[in-house]
Design a protein around this motif. Structure first.
Motif, mmCIF file in Angstrom:
data_model
loop_
_atom_site.group_PDB
_atom_site.id
_atom_site.type_symbol
_atom_site.label_atom_id
_atom_site.label_comp_id
_atom_site.label_asym_id
_atom_site.label_seq_id
_atom_site.Cartn_x
_atom_site.Cartn_y
_atom_site.Cartn_z
ATOM 1 N N PHE A 59 -26.143 12.372 -17.515
ATOM 2 C CA PHE A 59 -26.701 13.603 -16.955
ATOM 3 C C PHE A 59 -28.157 13.388 -16.525
ATOM 4 C CE2 PHE A 59 -27.887 18.199 -17.234
ATOM 5 C CZ PHE A 59 -26.855 18.718 -16.488
ATOM 6 N N PRO A 60 -28.385 12.533 -15.521
ATOM 7 C CA PRO A 60 -29.754 12.275 -15.064
ATOM 8 C C PRO A 60 -30.332 13.486 -14.349
ATOM 9 C CG PRO A 60 -28.170 11.267 -13.572
ATOM 10 C CD PRO A 60 -27.389 11.800 -14.742
ATOM 11 N N PRO A 61 -31.644 13.727 -14.419
ATOM 12 C CA PRO A 61 -32.634 12.909 -15.136
ATOM 13 C C PRO A 61 -32.895 13.404 -16.564
ATOM 14 C CG PRO A 61 -33.771 14.542 -13.817
ATOM 15 C CD PRO A 61 -32.285 14.780 -13.610
ATOM 16 N N LEU A 190 -20.668 12.475 -12.950
ATOM 17 C CA LEU A 190 -20.507 11.221 -12.217
ATOM 18 C C LEU A 190 -19.089 11.096 -11.676
ATOM 19 C CD1 LEU A 190 -21.550 8.515 -11.250
ATOM 20 C CD2 LEU A 190 -21.012 7.548 -13.499
ATOM 21 N N GLN A 191 -18.085 11.434 -12.507
ATOM 22 C CA GLN A 191 -16.702 11.398 -12.054
ATOM 23 C C GLN A 191 -16.468 12.404 -10.930
ATOM 24 O OE1 GLN A 191 -14.320 9.185 -12.975
ATOM 25 N NE2 GLN A 191 -16.018 8.217 -14.071
ATOM 26 N N MET A 206 -22.482 21.902 -9.522
ATOM 27 C CA MET A 206 -23.231 21.288 -10.613
ATOM 28 C C MET A 206 -24.695 21.714 -10.568
ATOM 29 S SD MET A 206 -23.458 17.349 -9.141
ATOM 30 C CE MET A 206 -24.554 16.760 -10.447
ATOM 31 N N ASP A 207 -25.455 21.276 -11.564
ATOM 32 C CA ASP A 207 -26.882 21.603 -11.646
ATOM 33 C C ASP A 207 -27.630 20.936 -10.504
ATOM 34 O OD1 ASP A 207 -25.486 21.233 -14.287
ATOM 35 O OD2 ASP A 207 -27.225 22.349 -14.992
ATOM 36 N N ASP A 208 -28.406 21.716 -9.763
ATOM 37 C CA ASP A 208 -29.108 21.118 -8.628
ATOM 38 C C ASP A 208 -30.200 20.145 -9.066
ATOM 39 O OD1 ASP A 208 -31.035 22.957 -9.486
ATOM 40 O OD2 ASP A 208 -31.479 23.715 -7.484
ATOM 41 N N VAL A 209 -30.751 20.347 -10.279
ATOM 42 C CA VAL A 209 -31.750 19.406 -10.807
ATOM 43 C C VAL A 209 -31.138 18.009 -10.904
ATOM 44 C CG1 VAL A 209 -33.054 18.776 -12.876
ATOM 45 C CG2 VAL A 209 -33.062 21.133 -12.084
ATOM 46 N N VAL A 210 -29.927 17.936 -11.424
ATOM 47 C CA VAL A 210 -29.228 16.663 -11.586
ATOM 48 C C VAL A 210 -28.794 16.107 -10.238
ATOM 49 C CG1 VAL A 210 -27.244 15.524 -12.657
ATOM 50 C CG2 VAL A 210 -28.432 17.365 -13.863
ATOM 51 N N GLN A 218 -30.221 7.266 -6.192
ATOM 52 C CA GLN A 218 -29.090 6.372 -5.958
ATOM 53 C C GLN A 218 -28.651 6.330 -4.496
ATOM 54 O OE1 GLN A 218 -25.931 7.445 -8.686
ATOM 55 N NE2 GLN A 218 -27.347 7.673 -10.408
ATOM 56 N N SER A 219 -29.419 7.001 -3.643
ATOM 57 C CA SER A 219 -29.111 7.029 -2.202
ATOM 58 C C SER A 219 -27.660 7.432 -1.941
ATOM 59 C CB SER A 219 -29.385 5.648 -1.570
ATOM 60 O OG SER A 219 -30.737 5.283 -1.728
#
Length: 278
Positions: A59-61, A190-191, A206-210, A218-219
């Motif tokens: 769950f980056p960052p 990620l999945q 999903m969370d826009d921060v992530v 990760q481009s």
């Protein structure tokens, strides 16, 4: 007959005396049983010398594994500073996110600290810290997908992380939910994004921060839509009734903010202090 009555009276007196002297046993939370409870949650942490943080380690960052397979992130850095304030060691424990409350209540972990959104259900089942960061529940789509708004998702397939607040956000938006062709719940974000990249789904909620962090670092060939389904706040979750530990963490966060440590950590991960800790 008289001797028998005297014997019964003495037996009753003995039972009453023993019952009056019996001490109440502590319950599973470390509190005393009965009507009068004592919150020993902070003592529980300090006596064992460890503060166990439960998280989804993808769950980056907020919390994730780096190239050396070590768990790092904004939440991890802040938690380390808080643990130092409490005088204990921070222990990082990856968990299955959909089982986070079970892990917490079984005392496998002492808190859930991983960009966890505040929801009514979580407020009912946990003690929540002060909110420390704002977040939006937004759609992530492939660039040039032709999807520009929530309305464009009609008849399309959406992926979400199982057990996340994205699931709650969809349930709260009945019209949007009914417009979708299918909702796919996967183990982590990620999945979800891998399924998006392969066009197995049309979007990820999903969370826009992530999402923004993953796209930038990760481009990834994705974009986050401005059309937000729900606005949220991040907070830390503790076992219900463990107010002493929650308050100690809140106080530590306030001290770290005043000392400039929070600003330094936030700038490292976000480029500026985007936190709302006072």
């Amino acid at each position: 007959m008289k001797k028998r009555l005297i014997a019964l009276a003495l037996a009753a007196l003995l039972i009453f005396t023993l019952a009056s002297c019996k001490k109440e046993e502590p319950n599973n939370n470390g509190n005393n049983g009965g009507d009068t409870t004592e919150d020993l949650s902070l003592e529980y942490i300090t006596e064992k010398g460890a503060f166990i943080l439960g998280l989804d380690d993808s769950f980056p960052p907020m919390g994730f594994r780096d190239d050396n397979n070590e768990v790092v992130g904004f939440d991890i850095d802040v938690a380390k500073a808080v643990a130092e304030k409490l005088g204990v060691e921070l222990v990082i424990q990856p968990i299955e996110w959909s089982s986070n409350l079970l892990e917490l209540n079984s005392k496998n972990i002492d808190c859930i600290w991983n960009g966890m959104s505040v929801t009514p259900t979580r407020q009912e089942n946990m003690e929540m810290s002060v909110a420390y960061l704002d977040n939006n529940m937004a759609l992530v789509v492939n660039v040039d997908s032709g999807i520009a708004s929530l309305a464009d998702m009609e008849g399309k397939k959406l992926a979400v992380q199982a057990g996340s607040s994205a699931v709650d956000a969809i349930d709260n938006a009945e019209e949007f939910k009914e417009s979708l062709a299918e909702i796919v719940e996967l183990s982590d974000n990620l999945q979800c994004l891998l399924n998006l990249e392969s066009n197995a789904v049309d979007a990820v909620l999903m969370d826009d921060v992530v999402a923004r962090y993953m796209i930038t670092s990760q481009s990834r060939p994705f974009e986050v839509l401005d059309d937000v389904l729900e606005s949220e706040e991040y907070a830390i979750g503790f076992r219900k009734g463990e107010v002493a530990l929650r308050d100690a963490v809140n106080n530590a966060l306030s001290e770290l903010k005043a000392e400039g440590a929070i600003t330094e950590i936030a700038t490292k991960w976000f480029g500026s202090d985007v936190t709302k800790i006072k």
